[in-house]
Enzyme design. Structure first.
Site, PDB file in Angstrom:
ATOM      1  N   ASP A 140     -15.803   7.026  -4.245  1.00 37.92           N
ATOM      2  CA  ASP A 140     -17.465   9.345  -3.556  1.00 37.92           C
ATOM      3  C   ASP A 140     -15.854   9.814  -4.443  1.00 37.92           C
ATOM      4  O   ASP A 140     -14.885   9.393  -5.544  1.00 37.92           O
ATOM      5  CB  ASP A 140     -17.390   8.932  -2.252  1.00 37.92           C
ATOM      6  CG  ASP A 140     -16.279   8.803  -1.142  1.00 37.92           C
ATOM      7  OD1 ASP A 140     -14.732   8.786  -2.519  1.00 37.92           O
ATOM      8  OD2 ASP A 140     -16.001   8.436  -0.677  1.00 37.92           O
ATOM      9  N   ASN A 172     -15.780   9.133  12.348  1.00 38.64           N
ATOM     10  CA  ASN A 172     -17.251   9.351  12.462  1.00 38.64           C
ATOM     11  C   ASN A 172     -18.257   7.812  12.334  1.00 38.64           C
ATOM     12  O   ASN A 172     -19.686   7.998  12.559  1.00 38.64           O
ATOM     13  CB  ASN A 172     -18.351  10.953  12.138  1.00 38.64           C
ATOM     14  CG  ASN A 172     -18.493  10.732  10.453  1.00 38.64           C
ATOM     15  OD1 ASN A 172     -17.728   9.607  10.338  1.00 38.64           O
ATOM     16  ND2 ASN A 172     -18.923  11.713  10.277  1.00 38.64           N
ATOM     17  N   HIS A 218     -18.438   6.788   8.647  1.00 36.36           N
ATOM     18  CA  HIS A 218     -18.440   6.741   7.329  1.00 36.36           C
ATOM     19  C   HIS A 218     -18.130   5.444   6.840  1.00 36.36           C
ATOM     20  O   HIS A 218     -16.870   6.037   7.249  1.00 36.36           O
ATOM     21  CB  HIS A 218     -18.824   8.557   7.083  1.00 36.36           C
ATOM     22  CG  HIS A 218     -16.905   8.741   6.656  1.00 36.36           C
ATOM     23  ND1 HIS A 218     -17.252  10.760   6.994  1.00 36.36           N
ATOM     24  CD2 HIS A 218     -16.340   8.339   6.099  1.00 36.36           C
ATOM     25  CE1 HIS A 218     -16.108  10.613   6.912  1.00 36.36           C
ATOM     26  NE2 HIS A 218     -15.422   9.198   6.127  1.00 36.36           N
ATOM     27  N   GLU A 250     -22.290   8.962   5.615  1.00 38.61           N
ATOM     28  CA  GLU A 250     -22.110  10.101   7.261  1.00 38.61           C
ATOM     29  C   GLU A 250     -23.056   9.561   8.316  1.00 38.61           C
ATOM     30  O   GLU A 250     -24.749   9.220   7.565  1.00 38.61           O
ATOM     31  CB  GLU A 250     -22.658  11.659   6.964  1.00 38.61           C
ATOM     32  CG  GLU A 250     -21.184  12.345   6.278  1.00 38.61           C
ATOM     33  CD  GLU A 250     -19.417  12.520   6.456  1.00 38.61           C
ATOM     34  OE1 GLU A 250     -19.689  11.264   7.489  1.00 38.61           O
ATOM     35  OE2 GLU A 250     -18.870  13.592   6.153  1.00 38.61           O
TER      36      GLU A 250
HETATM   37  C1  F6R Z   1     -12.785   7.818   0.898  1.00 36.08           C
HETATM   38  C2  F6R Z   1     -14.110   7.267   1.242  1.00 36.08           C
HETATM   39  C3  F6R Z   1     -13.682   7.428   3.228  1.00 36.08           C
HETATM   40  C4  F6R Z   1     -12.587   7.486   3.413  1.00 36.08           C
HETATM   41  C5  F6R Z   1     -12.487   7.850   4.857  1.00 36.08           C
HETATM   42  C6  F6R Z   1     -11.565   7.629   5.651  1.00 36.08           C
HETATM   43  O1  F6R Z   1     -13.322   7.542  -0.675  1.00 36.08           O
HETATM   44  O2  F6R Z   1     -14.657   6.402   0.994  1.00 36.08           O
HETATM   45  O3  F6R Z   1     -14.938   7.265   3.610  1.00 36.08           O
HETATM   46  O4  F6R Z   1     -11.855   6.384   3.381  1.00 36.08           O
HETATM   47  O5  F6R Z   1     -13.446   8.743   5.169  1.00 36.08           O
HETATM   48  O6  F6R Z   1     -10.300   8.170   5.219  1.00 36.08           O
HETATM   49  P1  F6R Z   1      -8.912   7.671   5.945  1.00 36.08           P
HETATM   50  O7  F6R Z   1      -8.222   6.517   5.251  1.00 36.08           O
HETATM   51  O8  F6R Z   1      -8.142   9.266   5.210  1.00 36.08           O
HETATM   52  O9  F6R Z   1      -8.308   7.827   6.827  1.00 36.08           O
END
Ligand code: F6R
Length: 237
Positions: free
Chosen positions: A67, A136, A138, A143
Site C-alpha cells: 500500500d 481494527n 485491517h 479496512e
Molecule cells: C502497512 C500496512 C498496515 C500495517 C498495520 C499495522 O503497509 O499494510 O496494514 O501493517 O497498520 O501497522 P503497525 O505495524 O505500524 O502497527
C-alpha cells in the site's frame, strides 16, 4: 493456520527474517510482498544484517508492497516508498528497479490501481507475503467493511487508523485520509502469508484468528489461507 507465540519483538523479528531469508535462499528470484509500519522494522533490520554478513543475496529478488498513502510523492519522508528505501532497499543489494509500490501521487488513481494490479499479476503473485495487522483487523489498508475487496483499490482510512498512524506525523491533520492498497484477493493468492504482531495487537489477533471469518475483521480471512503463519510477540523488547 499456524500461530506462533514468541517472547519478544526481537524474537518475532528474527524468526520472520529467517522465514523470509529461507524463501530468498530457496528461490533467489522470488517475489516478496512487503509491508510498512512499526511491526516489520525489526524484521528488515535482521534481513539487512544477514545481507551485511554475506548470508543473503537480494540481487534477483522482486518486491511488491501492499500500500501507499494517496497524495504523497515517493520523496516525501512519510511515504511508504521512502520508508522502504530507508529500512530495507537502501541496506541490501536489491535492484531498485525490481521494487514496486503503488504510486500514491498518480494523477488518475483508477488507472494507477489497474496498473498496479496488472503489474503484481505479471510478476506472479507473491511467493511470500509479509503483513502487519491494524488494531481494527485491517491488512494492507483493507479496512473493516461489508465485503472483502478483491483488487487494488483506493480506500478512505478509518478514523482509528488515522489516529494510530498520526504518531509518525507532526499533526493528525497531516495524515492522508486516503490510501491505495492491494485487495484481499492478491493477499490470498500469495503462496505463503506471514503476519507479525506485537503485544499491543493481542486482542485483535485473538479476534481475527480464533473468531469468525468476517469482512468486519479483514485479517480473519487468513484463517482460510492454505499456508498462513502468524508470529505474535508477547513483549515489546
Ligand atoms: C502497512 C500496512 C498496515 C500495517 C498495520 C499495522 O503497509 O499494510 O496494514 O501493517 O497498520 O501497522 P503497525 O505495524 O505500524 O502497527
Amino acid at each position: 493456520m499456524r500461530i506462533i507465540e514468541v517472547e519478544s519483538y526481537k524474537e518475532m523479528s528474527r524468526l520472520a527474517a529467517r522465514m523470509i531469508g529461507g524463501q530468498v535462499a530457496l528461490k533467489p528470484n522470488c517475489v516478496l510482498g512487503l509491508a510498512t509500519g512499526s511491526s516489520p522494522i525489526g524484521t528488515y533490520e535482521e534481513l539487512a544484517a544477514d545481507y551485511q554478513a554475506g548470508i543473503l543475496d537480494f540481487s534477483q529478488v522482486r518486491t511488491v508492497n501492499l500500500d501507499e498513502y494517496c497524495g504523497l510523492t515517493p520523496d516525501n519522508p512519510q511515504s511508504y516508498r521512502y520508508f522502504m528505501d530507508l529500512h530495507l532497499f537502501g541496506k541490501v543489494n536489491v535492484d531498485k528497479a525490481n521494487t514496486h509500490l503503488p504510486n500514491g501521487a498518480a494523477p488518475d488513481m483508477q488507472a494507477e490501481c489497474a496498473r498496479y494490479e496488472a503489474l503484481v499479476e505479471s510478476l506472479g503473485w507473491p511467493d511470500l507475503q509479509l503483513l502487519g495487522i491494524g488494531h481494527n483487523g485491517h491488512i494492507g489498508f483493507n479496512e473493516p467493511a461489508e465485503d472483502f475487496p478483491t483488487c487494488v483499490h483506493t480506500v478512505q482510512l478509518a478514523q482509528s487508523t488515522i489516529q494510530a498512524n498520526s504518531r509518525l506525523f507532526d499533526r493528525v491533520e497531516d495524515v492522508p485520509t486516503q490510501a491505495v492498497t492491494m485487495g484481499i484477493g492478491a493477499i490470498m493468492k500469495a503462496k505463503r502469508v506471514l503476519l507479525i504482531a506485537g503485544p499491543d495487537k493481542k486482542e485483535i489477533v485473538e479476534k481475527a484468528f480464533r473468531g469468525p471469518v468476517t469482512p468486519q475483521v479483514p485479517a480473519s480471512i487468513l484463517q482460510l489461507h492454505r499456508d498462513a503463519t502468524v508470529i505474535f510477540a508477547k513483549k515489546d523488547a
